[in-house]
Enzyme design. Structure first.
Site, short mmCIF file in Angstrom:
data_model
loop_
_atom_site.label_atom_id
_atom_site.label_comp_id
_atom_site.label_asym_id
_atom_site.label_seq_id
_atom_site.Cartn_x
_atom_site.Cartn_y
_atom_site.Cartn_z
N ASP A 193 0.89 -1.13 0.00
CA ASP A 193 0.00 0.00 0.00
C ASP A 193 0.95 1.21 0.00
O ASP A 193 2.07 1.11 0.48
CB ASP A 193 -0.84 -0.05 1.28
CG ASP A 193 -1.76 1.13 1.40
OD1 ASP A 193 -2.31 1.52 0.36
OD2 ASP A 193 -1.92 1.65 2.51
N ASP A 212 -1.25 -0.44 6.14
CA ASP A 212 -1.25 0.10 7.50
C ASP A 212 -2.35 -0.50 8.36
O ASP A 212 -2.50 -0.17 9.52
CB ASP A 212 -1.30 1.64 7.49
CG ASP A 212 -2.50 2.16 6.73
OD1 ASP A 212 -3.36 1.33 6.37
OD2 ASP A 212 -2.59 3.37 6.51
N ASP A 248 -7.30 -1.35 4.83
CA ASP A 248 -7.07 -2.42 3.87
C ASP A 248 -7.13 -3.80 4.51
O ASP A 248 -6.46 -4.73 4.08
CB ASP A 248 -5.75 -2.22 3.12
CG ASP A 248 -4.65 -1.69 4.00
OD1 ASP A 248 -4.74 -1.93 5.21
OD2 ASP A 248 -3.73 -1.04 3.50
#
Lengths: 658, 77
Positions: free
Chosen positions: A327, A527, A531
């Site tokens: 990410d 993080d 997600d």
């Protein structure tokens, strides 16, 4: 060594001396047997007892039973034929030595790893009403209690600083040695060390819920999620021992029977001796102890670097990594955005642009919103905001009321990316240049945009490079951010594959595509905040910055306690080292045992070699397993390069496993 | 549903035996024993009627079976 172990060591020494003494004595026949029985029973009585208990409970194929049969058989052969009693007693002595060593190694590594992680002070200094301090057990302190922590002390419970300023060393939890600042309002965690000033803390969590307790629990339960190697060992041990026992039985009966039928001397005692040698070799303890020990030491070693691996199974996943997907925001970049420029449209001005942005974004938790609020500063939000809606991957839409030119009327306002405005037919202005643009529109009028830029995390560049030298060729970046922002970060890090402008569900789709294209495993680092489904779908989900965020800890398979993405490469390398050691041990142990079994069957190996195949191999395997604990040199680039080729080989062999 | 229990045993082979015994106990779906950390994770079967499994009763049986297989073992319930 504890008292019990010292006693056992003493017993072993005594039995060895007695045996040596008897060996030199002139006695023979039955008196010799009786003499030898003294050290034999001294050293082996508990083994005999357990073997008998095992039989009673119909749990044969116990190592104690094997040792019992082997040694009693050897004594019987010695009595009938050879007179070499010492061998049987020696086998028992060596067996007990091995057991003692195993015990010592296990207890030592258990202590090593858990005491390393058990950073919870036993007591907390509770403040009472008149300012006095009272030491009480930390486990009894209720939530909401005021406690004081002096400089140099470890913080016993999670809490919020009420009074005092200090630096906090979080190295024990994160592996990061740079102290963090603590001032009134800062959340501090148990297990960290207060460095400079006296602080008063109001506890927020009970002892069992505090950070250090949770981490310890995580490590302790990690070994319950077993890796394939461990399950292999379990299955292997279940098949292997009975197999060798039946082979021994066949070896003692079939060849002499055949020889007798062929009118040749059957030589029963010789074949019986060979079968007993089989039994001594057959014990799978070396495998059964060294493989879990390796993984346990690996998990412990990684935790010392601030990498929490939630199951030994994930070490295998990490070691086989073929693609690493990241990410962007909060993982590769710091996620602390700043407004670097305000670009108002021609018919607007900076003040209006910023004001509308700040009003629209006042409830949002998006990093861009935080940046806008930071720039807006302490100025008051004077207008009323209603009908607030957050649109994922787009921005915010709301209605604002109270503008000086028409105080009673509500105006529709938008703050977000180009797509948000496009959806409503508003053309946004030119956004060339670096950074993310956050556009604003009021009453369908384009106001301009603010440029928001994010900075790379310090470890990101080195971390990506280290992954590449570890042989992980496919590195991809997924982001909800714009193409330009993604391209800029990707270029800085040398990432070729990136996908921008994604909604959470798009991220999942792309990850699934990558997984289907890869033979090896795919890891995803995020993080852990928005997600979670992607983290869960990846073969191993890695959450950044576990300190303080419970979501990350619960949804990921691996948690990096500090924010450093460079730790991913370290985690991969630690896992590879650990797996290499496990594989070494499996081949080494099975190899030696099979060799000794063959030599034993051919009559080339006696009990002495058999004892080596059992105890010696176990000691060597345990010592090798302990290497997993030392992760210090896992980061050196030289090793990284060596691993590159190995990693590739492994991927090549990967098909076999699939 | 899964619960984790502390156990006591003194050899790695015994831990494997405890795992096998626990797994064979009715009501247990999956059991995993770690000798290194002396923990046992037990996943219970959800009864056919969808009610909560009686973990206390099942664990009593697990403990008994483990003691049969490994006399000097212990599960702390």
């Amino acid at each position: 060594m504890n008292r019990e172990q010292k006693f056992r060591l003493f017993r072993i020494c005594l039995a060895a001396i007695l045996t040596a003494g008897i060996f030199c004595s002139p006695a023979s026949g039955i008196p010799l047997l009786i003499l030898y029985l003294v050290p034999y029973l001294l050293i082996g009585h508990d083994v005999l007892k357990r073997a008998f208990q095992g039989l009673l409970h119909r749990e044969p194929f116990d190592e104690c039973l094997l040792m019992t049969i082997a040694t009693i058989g050897a004594l019987a052969i010695a009595f009938l034929k050879t007179g070499e009693y010492a061998e049987a007693v020696a086998v028992m002595i060596f067996y007990q030595t091995g057991e003692l060593f195993e015990d010592w190694a296990v207890i030592k590594s258990r202590k090593n790893i858990t005491s390393l992680m058990d950073l919870r002070p036993e007591t907390a200094s509770v403040l009472n009403e008149n300012g006095g301090l009272k030491e009480v057990p930390a486990a009894t302190v209720p939530v909401g209690t005021l406690i004081a922590v002096k400089p140099g002390e470890r913080i016993p419970l999670d809490g919020i600083v009420i009074e005092g300023c200090s630096g906090i060393n979080t190295a024990a939890l994160t592996g990061e040695s740079l102290p963090r600042d603590a001032e009134p309002g800062t959340m501090v965690h148990s297990g960290t060390v207060n460095l400079t000033g006296l602080i008063k803390i109001r506890t927020e969590k009970s002892f069992d819920d505090s950070q250090a307790s949770k981490i310890l629990e995580l490590i302790e339960t990690a070994s319950l999620r077993k890796s394939r190697s461990e399950r292999f060992v379990t299955k292997f041990a279940r098949i292997y021992t009975p197999l060798v026992v039946y082979a021994a039985l066949a070896l003692s009966l079939l060849p002499p029977l055949v020889l007798t039928l062929m009118d040749q001397p059957g030589n029963w005692s010789e074949w019986c001796y060979r079968a007993l040698t089989f039994l001594v070799i057959s014990c799978p303890c070396a495998l059964v102890i060294s493989i879990p020990l390796s993984f346990f030491a690996g998990v412990g070693g990684a935790s010392r670097k601030g990498i929490l691996i939630k199951g030994t199974a994930f070490m295998e996943v990490l070691a086989k990594t073929e693609a690493a997907v990241f990410d962007k925001t909060g993982t590769l970049t710091a996620g602390s955005f700043e407004v670097t420029a305000l670009k108002p449209a021609e018919d607007s001005h900076e003040e209006e642009l910023l004001s509308v942005l700040a009003h629209a974004e006042q409830y949002s938790d998006h990093p861009a919103a935080r940046a806008v609020r930071k720039t807006f500063g302490n100025r008051t939000l004077s207008y009323e905001v209603s009908d607030y809606r957050e649109i994922p991957g787009r921005g915010v839409s709301c209605r604002i009321r109270g503008f000086p030119w028409d105080p009673g009327k509500e105006f529709p306002a938008l703050a977000g990316n180009r797509l948000l405005l496009q959806d409503l037919g508003i053309v946004s202005g030119d956004t060339s240049g670096a950074g993310t643009a956050i556009h604003a529109a009021l009453d369908r009028r384009y106001l301009g945009h603010a440029v928001i830029a994010d900075s790379l995390k310090s470890g990101a560049e080195a971390g990506i490079a280290a992954l590449r030298t570890s042989g992980i060729s496919r590195i991809a970046m997924l982001t909800g951010d714009t193409g330009e922002a993604a391209r800029e970060i990707a270029a800085k890090l040398g990432i070729q594959e990136f996908h921008a402008g994604l909604l959470p569900k798009n991220k999942l789709e792309i990850l699934e595509r990558i997984i289907s294209e890869c033979r090896g495993t795919v890891i995803f680092a995020g993080d852990g905040i928005n997600d979670a489904p992607v983290l869960a779908r990846a073969d191993a989900g890695i959450a950044m910055g576990g300190l303080g965020t419970d979501i990350a800890i619960s949804s990921a398979d691996v948690v990096l306690m500090d924010d450093d993405p460079g730790k991913i490469a370290v985690a991969v390398q630690i896992s590879r080292k650990c797996l290499r050691i496990v594989r070494e041990n499996i081949w080494f142990i099975i190899g030696i045992k099979v060799c000794c079994l063959i030599l034993g069957a051919l009559g080339l190996a006696g009990m002495w070699l058999a004892v080596f195949a059992d105890v010696g191999v176990m000691i060597l395997a345990v010592l090798n397993a302990m290497r997993c604990l030392f992760t210090g040199n896992a980061e050196s680039p030289e090793q990284g390069r060596n691993k590159t080729c190995k990693g590739k080989n492994r991927n090549g062999f990967g098909e076999r496993n699939g | 549903m899964e619960k984790i229990y502390k156990i006591m045993t003194d050899c790695a082979g015994c831990a494997l035996k405890m795992e096998t015994s626990a797994r064979k106990t009715p009501g247990v779906k999956r059991a995993s024993v770690s000798f290194m950390t002396l923990r046992m994770a037990v996943e219970f079967q959800i009864p056919a009627d969808g009610s909560q499994p009686d973990t206390a009763a099942i664990m009593k049986n697990v403990r008994e079976n483990c003691k049969k297989a490994v006399p000097n073992s212990e599960i702390f319930l």
